[in-house]
Scaffold this motif. Structure first.
Motif, short mmCIF file in Angstrom:
data_model
loop_
_atom_site.label_atom_id
_atom_site.label_comp_id
_atom_site.label_asym_id
_atom_site.label_seq_id
_atom_site.Cartn_x
_atom_site.Cartn_y
_atom_site.Cartn_z
N GLU A 1 0.46 -0.75 -0.34
CA GLU A 1 0.15 0.16 -0.13
C GLU A 1 1.14 1.59 0.20
O GLU A 1 1.76 1.46 0.50
CB GLU A 1 -0.73 0.01 1.19
CG GLU A 1 -1.57 1.03 1.28
CD GLU A 1 -2.69 1.04 2.45
OE1 GLU A 1 -4.18 1.60 2.43
OE2 GLU A 1 -2.74 0.25 2.93
N VAL A 2 0.56 2.20 -1.01
CA VAL A 2 1.32 3.37 -1.24
C VAL A 2 0.42 4.59 -0.67
O VAL A 2 0.98 5.68 -1.03
CB VAL A 2 2.34 3.18 -1.83
CG1 VAL A 2 3.50 2.38 -2.62
CG2 VAL A 2 1.77 3.73 -3.63
N TYR A 3 -0.76 4.53 -0.92
CA TYR A 3 -1.33 5.72 -0.82
C TYR A 3 -2.53 4.93 -0.39
O TYR A 3 -3.15 3.88 -0.73
CB TYR A 3 -2.04 6.30 -1.58
CG TYR A 3 -2.20 7.49 -2.18
CD1 TYR A 3 -1.39 8.61 -1.60
CD2 TYR A 3 -3.78 8.08 -1.98
CE1 TYR A 3 -1.47 10.21 -1.25
CE2 TYR A 3 -3.73 10.03 -1.69
CZ TYR A 3 -2.94 10.50 -1.47
OH TYR A 3 -2.63 11.95 -1.16
N ASP A 4 -3.64 5.60 0.28
CA ASP A 4 -5.26 5.24 1.13
C ASP A 4 -6.21 4.90 -0.61
O ASP A 4 -6.17 4.96 -1.57
CB ASP A 4 -5.71 6.43 1.81
CG ASP A 4 -5.52 7.11 2.52
OD1 ASP A 4 -5.07 5.96 3.42
OD2 ASP A 4 -5.72 8.65 2.76
N GLY A 5 -5.64 3.75 0.00
CA GLY A 5 -6.69 2.82 -1.24
C GLY A 5 -5.73 2.22 -2.81
O GLY A 5 -6.70 1.83 -3.62
N VAL A 6 -4.89 2.78 -2.24
CA VAL A 6 -3.41 2.74 -3.76
C VAL A 6 -2.83 1.58 -3.20
O VAL A 6 -2.08 1.71 -2.27
CB VAL A 6 -3.11 3.80 -4.12
CG1 VAL A 6 -2.25 3.82 -5.14
CG2 VAL A 6 -4.53 4.64 -4.24
N THR A 7 -2.46 0.32 -4.02
CA THR A 7 -1.52 -0.56 -3.98
C THR A 7 -0.28 -1.18 -5.02
O THR A 7 -1.22 -0.67 -6.15
CB THR A 7 -1.95 -1.72 -3.53
OG1 THR A 7 -2.52 -2.50 -4.60
CG2 THR A 7 -2.28 -1.62 -2.14
N LEU A 8 1.00 -0.69 -5.00
CA LEU A 8 1.49 -1.74 -6.06
C LEU A 8 1.73 -3.02 -6.15
O LEU A 8 2.37 -3.24 -5.17
CB LEU A 8 2.42 -0.70 -5.85
CG LEU A 8 2.20 0.81 -6.47
CD1 LEU A 8 3.67 1.77 -6.94
CD2 LEU A 8 1.54 1.72 -8.13
N ASP A 9 1.78 -3.51 -7.19
CA ASP A 9 2.75 -4.56 -7.12
C ASP A 9 3.99 -4.96 -7.60
O ASP A 9 4.71 -3.51 -8.45
CB ASP A 9 1.69 -5.73 -8.61
CG ASP A 9 0.33 -5.42 -8.48
OD1 ASP A 9 0.21 -5.79 -7.22
OD2 ASP A 9 -0.25 -5.87 -9.60
N VAL A 10 4.96 -5.48 -6.50
CA VAL A 10 6.65 -5.10 -6.59
C VAL A 10 7.25 -6.62 -6.76
O VAL A 10 8.16 -6.23 -7.25
CB VAL A 10 6.84 -4.41 -5.64
CG1 VAL A 10 6.21 -3.44 -4.74
CG2 VAL A 10 6.11 -6.05 -4.50
N ASN A 11 6.59 -7.40 -8.18
CA ASN A 11 6.92 -8.79 -8.69
C ASN A 11 6.75 -8.80 -10.06
O ASN A 11 5.78 -8.17 -10.33
CB ASN A 11 6.59 -9.76 -7.28
CG ASN A 11 5.50 -10.14 -7.37
OD1 ASN A 11 4.63 -9.04 -7.49
ND2 ASN A 11 5.25 -11.35 -7.29
N VAL A 12 7.86 -9.69 -10.88
CA VAL A 12 6.62 -10.11 -11.32
C VAL A 12 6.90 -11.56 -11.17
O VAL A 12 6.75 -12.34 -10.42
CB VAL A 12 7.60 -9.98 -12.49
CG1 VAL A 12 7.88 -8.33 -12.67
CG2 VAL A 12 8.82 -10.69 -12.44
N ASP A 13 6.02 -12.90 -12.98
CA ASP A 13 5.91 -14.22 -11.93
C ASP A 13 6.68 -14.50 -12.67
O ASP A 13 7.48 -15.12 -13.71
CB ASP A 13 4.73 -14.61 -13.05
CG ASP A 13 3.78 -16.25 -13.18
OD1 ASP A 13 4.91 -16.62 -12.32
OD2 ASP A 13 2.72 -16.21 -13.59
N GLY A 14 7.63 -14.56 -11.23
CA GLY A 14 9.42 -15.42 -11.39
C GLY A 14 8.60 -16.82 -11.65
O GLY A 14 9.69 -16.96 -12.22
#
Length: 305
Positions: free
Chosen positions: A171-184
């Motif tokens: 989570e990086v903001y109210d209600g905002v998330t970022l995917d930080v990986n790839v399908d390794g």
């Protein structure tokens, strides 16, 4: 209504006390730099101040989260860059091995280097950020390849993997998330199987003893190796897109911090010029009140003794 001497004296003392309180208030504001020293000074501003501080605390936490996001993305990009370099070297070696002028000994040397590259790619697949394995999906506490598998030089395919293909979100903001990986899991399984095919081709004694056929068998893998390089490059492009969004989110958090800090300052901080002026004015009023008060109090017999 009859105004008595005691009434005049009491009023004078009350006014002097009020004047002293105002002087004390302005002096405290100048020393603290804040218009609010206690909630009763301005309840509305106090409530707003609590809200601003809550926003700044959340902003600080999200900023720390962004540090984690950038660590994951940067580490993923560096790891995939190493994978691409390894596959490029494999392509060079396979191109060399596909030439039927090579002897069995020369191809064996090529195979030994390719074995090491495969193990290196498995090590890269187990890259960690802190205690988290970044290519294992949500199974961040487990390496994608076990230690026994990562160090194995066997040319077996579809080796067991500990990870999954799920996204890791922060989570990086109210209600905002970022995917930080790839399908390794998917990416490294495909690359690992490709490396197994290369090892098998170089291990095929019948093919190695079949003249030009051996070169053809080995050369046929060049297209698959190129596909593997494209897959690694595609994964890096996904990471790059996520890095761009992370940079924009970091800018947003920085702008919000500046804006909220300014609003909190406008709400609470002292206007020094205005406060000093008020202090000087109140001091003059206080001196005048003292002077008038001396005239109000009637002389007593003690004054003549």
């Amino acid at each position: 209504m009859r105004v008595t001497q005691s009434m005049l004296s009491n009023n004078m003392l009350r006014n002097l006390n009020n004047s002293n309180s105002k002087l004390g208030k302005y002096q405290e504001q100048l020393s603290s730099g804040s218009k609010i020293t206690r909630p009763s000074d301005d309840p509305v501003a106090t409530v707003k101040g609590i809200g601003y501080r809550t926003e700044l605390a959340k902003n600080s936490q999200y900023t720390r989260n962004m540090t984690t996001v950038n660590s994951w993305l940067d580490s993923s990009d560096d790891a995939l860059k190493q994978v691409g370099s390894g596959l490029q070297r494999v392509q060079e070696l396979v191109t060399q091995a596909a030439n039927d002028t090579n002897t069995d000994e020369e191809r064996e040397k090529i195979k030994i280097e390719i074995d090491q590259i495969r193990q290196q790619i498995r090590d890269v697949a187990n890259t960690q950020v802190g205690d988290s394995y970044i290519f294992s999906g949500t199974k961040t506490l487990s390496p994608l390849f076990t230690s026994s598998t990562a160090n194995s030089s066997k040319d077996d395919k579809d080796v067991p993997l500990n990870g999954n293909s799920q996204n890791v979100t922060i989570e990086v903001y109210d209600g905002v998330t970022l995917d930080v990986n790839v399908d390794g899991a998917t990416l490294f399984r495909k690359i690992d199987n490709l490396m197994a095919d290369v090892q098998t081709a170089l291990n095929d004694d019948d093919a190695l003893n079949a003249g030009t056929t051996s070169g053809t068998v080995i050369g046929n893998l060049l297209g698959d190796i190129q596909d593997g390089q494209e897959d690694a490059l595609q994964a890096r492009s996904v990471i790059g897109a996520k890095q761009n969004r992370a940079d924009m989110m970091a800018d947003r958090l920085s702008i919000q911090k500046i804006s909220t800090t300014k609003q909190m300052s406008d709400n609470e901080d002292v206007d020094y010029e205005e406060t000093i002026t008020n202090l000087i004015t109140e001091e003059s009023i206080h001196r005048a009140a003292l002077s008038v008060g001396g005239r109000i109090i009637q002389p007593t017999l003690v004054d003549f003794l």
